[in-house]
Design a protein around this motif. Sequence first.
Motif, PDB file in Angstrom:
ATOM      1  N   MET A   1       0.751  -8.767  -1.532  1.00 21.64           N
ATOM      2  CA  MET A   1       0.325  -9.847  -2.573  1.00 21.64           C
ATOM      3  C   MET A   1      -0.394  -9.438  -3.785  1.00 21.64           C
ATOM      4  SD  MET A   1      -1.821 -11.881   0.514  1.00 21.64           S
ATOM      5  CE  MET A   1      -2.534 -13.167  -0.690  1.00 21.64           C
ATOM      6  N   GLU A   2      -1.162  -9.919  -4.552  1.00 24.66           N
ATOM      7  CA  GLU A   2      -1.369  -9.694  -6.088  1.00 24.66           C
ATOM      8  C   GLU A   2      -2.131  -8.303  -5.802  1.00 24.66           C
ATOM      9  OE1 GLU A   2      -3.867 -11.466  -9.842  1.00 24.66           O
ATOM     10  OE2 GLU A   2      -3.571 -12.856  -8.031  1.00 24.66           O
ATOM     11  N   LEU A   3      -3.264  -7.957  -5.225  1.00 24.13           N
ATOM     12  CA  LEU A   3      -4.084  -6.830  -5.244  1.00 24.13           C
ATOM     13  C   LEU A   3      -3.791  -5.664  -4.215  1.00 24.13           C
ATOM     14  CD1 LEU A   3      -7.744  -8.477  -6.025  1.00 24.13           C
ATOM     15  CD2 LEU A   3      -6.117  -7.634  -7.554  1.00 24.13           C
ATOM     16  N   ASP A   4      -2.398  -5.825  -3.709  1.00 25.44           N
ATOM     17  CA  ASP A   4      -2.107  -4.607  -2.709  1.00 25.44           C
ATOM     18  C   ASP A   4      -2.321  -3.448  -3.473  1.00 25.44           C
ATOM     19  OD1 ASP A   4      -1.943  -6.430  -0.716  1.00 25.44           O
ATOM     20  OD2 ASP A   4       0.264  -6.510  -0.313  1.00 25.44           O
ATOM     21  N   ASP A   5      -1.718  -3.290  -4.625  1.00 30.02           N
ATOM     22  CA  ASP A   5      -1.573  -1.900  -5.311  1.00 30.02           C
ATOM     23  C   ASP A   5      -2.841  -1.799  -5.729  1.00 30.02           C
ATOM     24  OD1 ASP A   5       0.228   0.169  -6.481  1.00 30.02           O
ATOM     25  OD2 ASP A   5      -0.626  -0.659  -8.305  1.00 30.02           O
ATOM     26  N   ALA A   6      -3.676  -2.441  -6.032  1.00 28.68           N
ATOM     27  CA  ALA A   6      -5.134  -1.949  -6.594  1.00 28.68           C
ATOM     28  C   ALA A   6      -5.796  -1.276  -5.622  1.00 28.68           C
ATOM     29  CB  ALA A   6      -5.775  -3.214  -7.102  1.00 28.68           C
ATOM     30  N   TYR A   7      -5.755  -1.563  -4.323  1.00 27.59           N
ATOM     31  CA  TYR A   7      -6.389  -1.090  -3.211  1.00 27.59           C
ATOM     32  C   TYR A   7      -5.709  -0.313  -2.421  1.00 27.59           C
ATOM     33  CZ  TYR A   7     -10.319  -3.981  -4.250  1.00 27.59           C
ATOM     34  OH  TYR A   7     -11.386  -4.487  -4.946  1.00 27.59           O
ATOM     35  N   ALA A   8      -4.612   0.241  -2.997  1.00 30.57           N
ATOM     36  CA  ALA A   8      -3.738   1.462  -2.286  1.00 30.57           C
ATOM     37  C   ALA A   8      -4.025   2.780  -2.607  1.00 30.57           C
ATOM     38  CB  ALA A   8      -2.242   1.196  -2.567  1.00 30.57           C
ATOM     39  N   ASN A   9      -4.301   3.475  -1.882  1.00 29.69           N
ATOM     40  CA  ASN A   9      -5.011   5.000  -2.271  1.00 29.69           C
ATOM     41  C   ASN A   9      -3.668   5.806  -2.244  1.00 29.69           C
ATOM     42  OD1 ASN A   9      -7.674   4.949  -3.022  1.00 29.69           O
ATOM     43  ND2 ASN A   9      -7.744   3.891  -0.927  1.00 29.69           N
ATOM     44  N   VAL A  10      -3.009   5.824  -1.044  1.00 27.62           N
ATOM     45  CA  VAL A  10      -2.085   7.125  -0.830  1.00 27.62           C
ATOM     46  C   VAL A  10      -1.157   7.281  -1.603  1.00 27.62           C
ATOM     47  CG1 VAL A  10      -0.237   8.018   1.055  1.00 27.62           C
ATOM     48  CG2 VAL A  10      -2.539   7.059   1.908  1.00 27.62           C
ATOM     49  N   PRO A  11      -0.525   6.234  -2.333  1.00 30.10           N
ATOM     50  CA  PRO A  11       0.723   6.636  -3.423  1.00 30.10           C
ATOM     51  C   PRO A  11       0.154   7.408  -4.383  1.00 30.10           C
ATOM     52  CG  PRO A  11       0.844   4.554  -2.504  1.00 30.10           C
ATOM     53  CD  PRO A  11      -0.565   4.916  -2.073  1.00 30.10           C
ATOM     54  N   TYR A  12      -1.272   7.287  -4.858  1.00 36.18           N
ATOM     55  CA  TYR A  12      -1.677   7.758  -6.043  1.00 36.18           C
ATOM     56  C   TYR A  12      -2.618   8.969  -5.835  1.00 36.18           C
ATOM     57  CZ  TYR A  12      -0.371   3.198  -7.620  1.00 36.18           C
ATOM     58  OH  TYR A  12       0.101   2.238  -8.228  1.00 36.18           O
ATOM     59  N   ILE A  13      -2.441   9.701  -4.735  1.00 37.72           N
ATOM     60  CA  ILE A  13      -3.152  10.924  -4.389  1.00 37.72           C
ATOM     61  C   ILE A  13      -2.096  12.176  -4.023  1.00 37.72           C
ATOM     62  CG2 ILE A  13      -4.569  12.018  -2.722  1.00 37.72           C
ATOM     63  CD1 ILE A  13      -6.264   9.509  -2.610  1.00 37.72           C
ATOM     64  N   PRO A  14      -1.980  13.164  -4.910  1.00 34.04           N
ATOM     65  CA  PRO A  14      -0.884  14.262  -4.488  1.00 34.04           C
ATOM     66  C   PRO A  14      -1.102  14.369  -2.871  1.00 34.04           C
ATOM     67  CG  PRO A  14      -1.882  14.700  -6.527  1.00 34.04           C
ATOM     68  CD  PRO A  14      -2.634  13.609  -5.922  1.00 34.04           C
ATOM     69  N   GLY A  15      -0.035  14.407  -2.184  1.00 32.15           N
ATOM     70  CA  GLY A  15      -0.107  14.874  -0.864  1.00 32.15           C
ATOM     71  C   GLY A  15      -0.873  13.886   0.009  1.00 32.15           C
ATOM     72  N   GLY A  16      -1.085  12.686  -0.377  1.00 33.54           N
ATOM     73  CA  GLY A  16      -2.136  11.632   0.370  1.00 33.54           C
ATOM     74  C   GLY A  16      -1.788  11.635   1.681  1.00 33.54           C
ATOM     75  N   ALA A  17      -0.473  11.536   2.206  1.00 31.76           N
ATOM     76  CA  ALA A  17      -0.209  11.264   3.435  1.00 31.76           C
ATOM     77  C   ALA A  17      -0.658  12.011   4.384  1.00 31.76           C
ATOM     78  CB  ALA A  17       1.394  10.708   3.417  1.00 31.76           C
ATOM     79  N   GLN A  18      -0.648  13.347   3.831  1.00 36.04           N
ATOM     80  CA  GLN A  18      -1.008  14.465   4.846  1.00 36.04           C
ATOM     81  C   GLN A  18      -2.529  14.893   5.024  1.00 36.04           C
ATOM     82  OE1 GLN A  18       1.486  15.021   2.170  1.00 36.04           O
ATOM     83  NE2 GLN A  18       2.628  14.599   4.054  1.00 36.04           N
ATOM     84  N   TYR A  19      -3.327  14.152   4.375  1.00 36.15           N
ATOM     85  CA  TYR A  19      -4.956  14.121   4.377  1.00 36.15           C
ATOM     86  C   TYR A  19      -5.189  13.903   5.772  1.00 36.15           C
ATOM     87  CZ  TYR A  19      -6.407  15.509  -0.200  1.00 36.15           C
ATOM     88  OH  TYR A  19      -6.547  16.097  -1.354  1.00 36.15           O
ATOM     89  N   PRO A  20      -4.841  12.855   6.534  1.00 39.49           N
ATOM     90  CA  PRO A  20      -5.409  12.585   8.043  1.00 39.49           C
ATOM     91  C   PRO A  20      -5.107  13.933   9.032  1.00 39.49           C
ATOM     92  CG  PRO A  20      -4.337  10.717   7.171  1.00 39.49           C
ATOM     93  CD  PRO A  20      -4.041  11.633   6.320  1.00 39.49           C
ATOM     94  N   ALA A  21      -3.727  14.487   8.957  1.00 40.03           N
ATOM     95  CA  ALA A  21      -3.614  15.732   9.751  1.00 40.03           C
ATOM     96  C   ALA A  21      -4.438  16.701   9.343  1.00 40.03           C
ATOM     97  CB  ALA A  21      -2.050  16.249   9.723  1.00 40.03           C
ATOM     98  N   ARG A  22      -4.781  16.963   8.132  1.00 37.99           N
ATOM     99  CA  ARG A  22      -5.557  18.112   7.647  1.00 37.99           C
ATOM    100  C   ARG A  22      -7.184  17.793   8.180  1.00 37.99           C
ATOM    101  NH1 ARG A  22      -4.848  18.409   1.226  1.00 37.99           N
ATOM    102  NH2 ARG A  22      -7.089  19.601   1.470  1.00 37.99           N
ATOM    103  N   TRP A  23      -7.617  16.578   8.115  1.00 39.63           N
ATOM    104  CA  TRP A  23      -8.877  16.262   8.654  1.00 39.63           C
ATOM    105  C   TRP A  23      -8.796  16.534  10.276  1.00 39.63           C
ATOM    106  CZ3 TRP A  23      -8.244  10.972   5.955  1.00 39.63           C
ATOM    107  CH2 TRP A  23      -8.375  11.021   4.588  1.00 39.63           C
ATOM    108  N   THR A  24      -7.919  16.192  10.856  1.00 39.43           N
ATOM    109  CA  THR A  24      -7.645  16.468  12.529  1.00 39.43           C
ATOM    110  C   THR A  24      -7.881  17.596  12.862  1.00 39.43           C
ATOM    111  OG1 THR A  24      -6.397  14.501  12.746  1.00 39.43           O
ATOM    112  CG2 THR A  24      -6.398  16.011  14.450  1.00 39.43           C
ATOM    113  N   VAL A  25      -7.271  18.600  11.930  1.00 39.31           N
ATOM    114  CA  VAL A  25      -7.232  20.076  12.241  1.00 39.31           C
ATOM    115  C   VAL A  25      -8.922  20.561  12.137  1.00 39.31           C
ATOM    116  CG1 VAL A  25      -6.438  22.702  11.836  1.00 39.31           C
ATOM    117  CG2 VAL A  25      -4.996  20.361  11.812  1.00 39.31           C
TER     118      VAL A  25
END
Length: 262
Positions: A1-25
């Motif tokens: 929808m119109e504001l999906d990209d505005a509230y998306a964080n992972v695509p705009y953070i280098p290595g964003g998808a890896q943060y949850p695994a780092r937090w878990t460790v």
Amino acid sequence: MELDDAYANVPYIPGGAQYPARWTVAAEAFRARLLDERRAEIGIAYGQSARQAMDLFHPKGAARGLCVFVHGGYWLRFDRSFWSHLAEGPLGRGWAVAMPSYDLCPEVRIADITRQVARAVTVAAERIEGPVALAGHSAGGHLVARMAVAGVLPSDVAARLHHVMPISPVSDLRPLLETSMNEQLRLDLATAEAESPVLMRPLPVPVTVWVGSGERPAFLDQARWLAEAWGAGHEVAGGRHHFDVIEALDDPDSRMTAQLLG
């Protein structure tokens, strides 16, 4: 929808998808150490569902007060187990730290989560004497802001509030009506307004809204809106994005921890 990209964080953070695994460790290692030192209580129930539970970490010696950290994830994901290591900073300043999980949408509504967090804060405050400081990140920032509004916490607990710090909060829920996540959040205009701290009057307690300078414009706006509406402190952390802005909580001497706890 119109504001999906505005509230998306992972695509705009280098290595964003890896943060949850780092937090878990980091969180698992922290809990193991605190359990070994007999300074951790894990899975304290505060409500009837399995997710209505909290972990409570104790400082060395008598606690100066209670700090509660409420996690984010758009009220849709994560739980307390990802963030345990963020208790390091408050513990180092002599504060006990409670970290609750809560039920998630779409099984419940955001208003239900607000009530659950209020119950978690109340139960934790029954265990730890002294002032109460609240910090929350993203959706958790929304939730701790809701605690700073009259009638949400019991009056005796609200009277103990020392400082409230919404970090990268969603303070106005109305834009979320224009996102696809609302299929799970199930907000309409009335419920979005009823859960938007930016439209509410806060209690007379110190509030600091914190956000990273490198965050998405929507989150910079959300933080500014709340600070302006409430006349609150407004800190923009240079060089920080939505996922690393909270890392300062693991340092007792960081500006964030010092501001929260004094």
